[in-house]
Design an enzyme around this catalytic site. Sequence first.
Site, PDB file in Angstrom:
ATOM      1  N   ASP A 199      35.832  41.447  30.300  1.00  0.00           N
ATOM      2  CA  ASP A 199      34.395  41.605  30.599  1.00  0.00           C
ATOM      3  C   ASP A 199      34.230  42.706  31.651  1.00  0.00           C
ATOM      4  O   ASP A 199      33.860  42.441  32.795  1.00  0.00           O
ATOM      5  CB  ASP A 199      33.869  40.252  31.119  1.00  0.00           C
ATOM      6  CG  ASP A 199      32.382  40.249  31.363  1.00  0.00           C
ATOM      7  OD1 ASP A 199      31.686  41.148  30.857  1.00  0.00           O
ATOM      8  OD2 ASP A 199      31.908  39.337  32.070  1.00  0.00           O
ATOM      9  N   ASP A 229      41.310  40.703  38.516  1.00  0.00           N
ATOM     10  CA  ASP A 229      40.194  41.531  38.967  1.00  0.00           C
ATOM     11  C   ASP A 229      40.720  42.478  40.042  1.00  0.00           C
ATOM     12  O   ASP A 229      41.733  42.203  40.695  1.00  0.00           O
ATOM     13  CB  ASP A 229      39.071  40.662  39.539  1.00  0.00           C
ATOM     14  CG  ASP A 229      37.716  41.362  39.517  1.00  0.00           C
ATOM     15  OD1 ASP A 229      36.907  41.090  38.608  1.00  0.00           O
ATOM     16  OD2 ASP A 229      37.465  42.212  40.408  1.00  0.00           O
ATOM     17  N   CYS A 248      28.587  45.637  29.044  1.00  0.00           N
ATOM     18  CA  CYS A 248      27.254  45.507  29.638  1.00  0.00           C
ATOM     19  C   CYS A 248      26.608  46.884  29.794  1.00  0.00           C
ATOM     20  O   CYS A 248      25.705  47.068  30.602  1.00  0.00           O
ATOM     21  CB  CYS A 248      27.329  44.770  30.970  1.00  0.00           C
ATOM     22  SG  CYS A 248      28.433  45.539  32.151  1.00  0.00           S
ATOM     23  N   ARG A 264      30.224  31.901  28.150  1.00  0.00           N
ATOM     24  CA  ARG A 264      31.216  31.100  28.885  1.00  0.00           C
ATOM     25  C   ARG A 264      31.372  29.732  28.221  1.00  0.00           C
ATOM     26  O   ARG A 264      32.479  29.223  28.061  1.00  0.00           O
ATOM     27  CB  ARG A 264      30.780  30.912  30.336  1.00  0.00           C
ATOM     28  CG  ARG A 264      30.818  32.203  31.135  1.00  0.00           C
ATOM     29  CD  ARG A 264      30.377  31.962  32.581  1.00  0.00           C
ATOM     30  NE  ARG A 264      30.299  33.211  33.290  1.00  0.00           N
ATOM     31  CZ  ARG A 264      29.219  33.683  33.910  1.00  0.00           C
ATOM     32  NH1 ARG A 264      28.110  32.967  33.948  1.00  0.00           N
ATOM     33  NH2 ARG A 264      29.239  34.847  34.516  1.00  0.00           N
ATOM     34  N   ALA A 279      42.793  46.400  35.723  1.00  0.00           N
ATOM     35  CA  ALA A 279      42.958  45.660  34.463  1.00  0.00           C
ATOM     36  C   ALA A 279      43.744  46.467  33.426  1.00  0.00           C
ATOM     37  O   ALA A 279      44.614  45.908  32.746  1.00  0.00           O
ATOM     38  CB  ALA A 279      41.599  45.253  33.917  1.00  0.00           C
TER      39      ALA A 279
HETATM   40  N1  SAH Z   1      33.362  38.108  33.889  1.00  0.00           N
HETATM   41  C1  SAH Z   1      32.637  38.062  35.135  1.00  0.00           C
HETATM   42  C2  SAH Z   1      31.814  39.310  35.407  1.00  0.00           C
HETATM   43  C3  SAH Z   1      32.619  40.588  35.423  1.00  0.00           C
HETATM   44  S1  SAH Z   1      31.851  41.892  36.266  1.00  0.00           S
HETATM   45  C4  SAH Z   1      31.783  36.796  35.175  1.00  0.00           C
HETATM   46  O1  SAH Z   1      31.790  36.026  34.205  1.00  0.00           O
HETATM   47  O2  SAH Z   1      31.105  36.573  36.183  1.00  0.00           O
HETATM   48  C5  SAH Z   1      33.086  43.107  36.234  1.00  0.00           C
HETATM   49  C6  SAH Z   1      34.263  42.867  37.174  1.00  0.00           C
HETATM   50  O3  SAH Z   1      35.206  43.912  36.948  1.00  0.00           O
HETATM   51  C7  SAH Z   1      33.944  42.921  38.665  1.00  0.00           C
HETATM   52  O4  SAH Z   1      34.345  41.724  39.272  1.00  0.00           O
HETATM   53  C8  SAH Z   1      34.796  44.078  39.213  1.00  0.00           C
HETATM   54  O5  SAH Z   1      35.369  43.802  40.484  1.00  0.00           O
HETATM   55  C9  SAH Z   1      35.872  44.180  38.177  1.00  0.00           C
HETATM   56  N2  SAH Z   1      36.516  45.487  38.038  1.00  0.00           N
HETATM   57  C10 SAH Z   1      35.967  46.712  38.099  1.00  0.00           C
HETATM   58  N3  SAH Z   1      36.873  47.670  37.851  1.00  0.00           N
HETATM   59  C11 SAH Z   1      38.053  47.020  37.620  1.00  0.00           C
HETATM   60  C12 SAH Z   1      39.371  47.446  37.285  1.00  0.00           C
HETATM   61  N4  SAH Z   1      39.643  48.737  37.119  1.00  0.00           N
HETATM   62  N5  SAH Z   1      40.324  46.516  37.114  1.00  0.00           N
HETATM   63  C13 SAH Z   1      40.045  45.200  37.261  1.00  0.00           C
HETATM   64  N6  SAH Z   1      38.810  44.731  37.551  1.00  0.00           N
HETATM   65  C14 SAH Z   1      37.837  45.631  37.738  1.00  0.00           C
END
Ligand code: SAH
Length: 389
Positions: free
Chosen positions: A293, A246, A333, A208, A273
């Site tokens: 992410d 998200d 991850c 970040r 996404a």
């Molecule tokens: N970048 C964030 C962590 C991401 S965790 C940070 O810095 O804290 C992964 C995220 O993806 C979660 O918030 C989850 O709600 C979202 N997610 C899961 N499937 C998704 C989809 N199909 N489209 C959009 N977001 C999604």
Amino acid sequence: MSRKTIILPKGRRARIGSPWIFSNEIRMDEAAKAIAPGSVVNVRGEDGRAFGTGYFNPRSLIAVRLLSEDCDLAVGADFFAQRLSRALKLRDELYDRPFYRLAHAEGDGLPGLVVDRFGDTVTVQMGTAGMERQQEAILAALDAVLKPRTVVLRNDAPSRALEGLDSHVKMVRGEGHRIAVEENGARYIADLTEGQKTGWYYDQRDNRAFIAGLAKGKSVLDAYSYTGGFGILAAKAGAREVVCLDSSAPALALAEESARANGVSIKPVKADAFEELARLGAAGETFDMVLADPPPFVKSKKDLEPGAKAYRKLARLAADVTAPGGILKIASCSHNIPPERFAAECAAGLQRSGRRAALIRSAGAGPDHPVHPMLPESAYLKALVYALD
Ligand code: SAH
């Protein structure tokens, strides 16, 4: 009750020094199968050679997780206090403020245990039957080392099912599950009982900061933003516009609240996404910085091929909405996709998008997520940053 012994037949131990011993490496006879899941055991070779003290679960593929290379180690509150103190000392050296992952399982000599610290609040995750059985000792040790005011058990990781454990979230002590996280000079709001995982992803802290360092004056798309870890810091660093994308409405609501707490604003977009990236791409919309992410696409080894393909597609779609001369960050991850394979899939996706890309950073989790040298699986996070033409 005397401590049981698990026997390793000669030549079966695949990785000497690894804290994991698989069920096909041990003598799984009736006596072993009868040992209660999570019991502390000694591990010895057929010849009596000591392999150490660990805990055993006959139901799990990872049958033993070693806690020490000595047999007959006393495992109780003192043991946990000693390991937690060592972990705390390291964090004290690394960070000015008490916000970090305090215990990262095998990396801190505590297989199956994760503790995140938010000032005087901790979230505790027990991922294995062995750690679950030690709950009292662990909580006593945390008291001895840290005296936390609030303790939340986040025993709801899906992987607990592999150990035959249930799923539960519980406030053991204290109240108020919404807390402020301080990180990289920003303040975020996290919900420790309702939020994902332990409520906050400390692993991306350094990534970040790197992204924020490039964000001044830029338009930023923070895809899979969760509660805005990347986007809010970028806004604080002077980004012109930040979109947080998200699929979770509660995560986006927290992102908006956190943005306000930092005197900045973000634009929340609740969507899938892949769909939103494709829509933006088709509409010809671009951002100076695109961050992706996602949740793990490779949840288990058998998902490797479809998961790898999903990362490739994500790289292509994300590159399509990155402005000329822009920055693209893609993270994974999934510990089930090796770093080289992940990089190869991102490269293939970028190639498909027709963009020339230069890899400018390849990073993992921050140092509060130490990796056990004999357990490459514990280095799960991969974050690649590209500069596009
Ligand atoms: N970048 C964030 C962590 C991401 S965790 C940070 O810095 O804290 C992964 C995220 O993806 C979660 O918030 C989850 O709600 C979202 N997610 C899961 N499937 C998704 C989809 N199909 N489209 C959009 N977001 C999604």
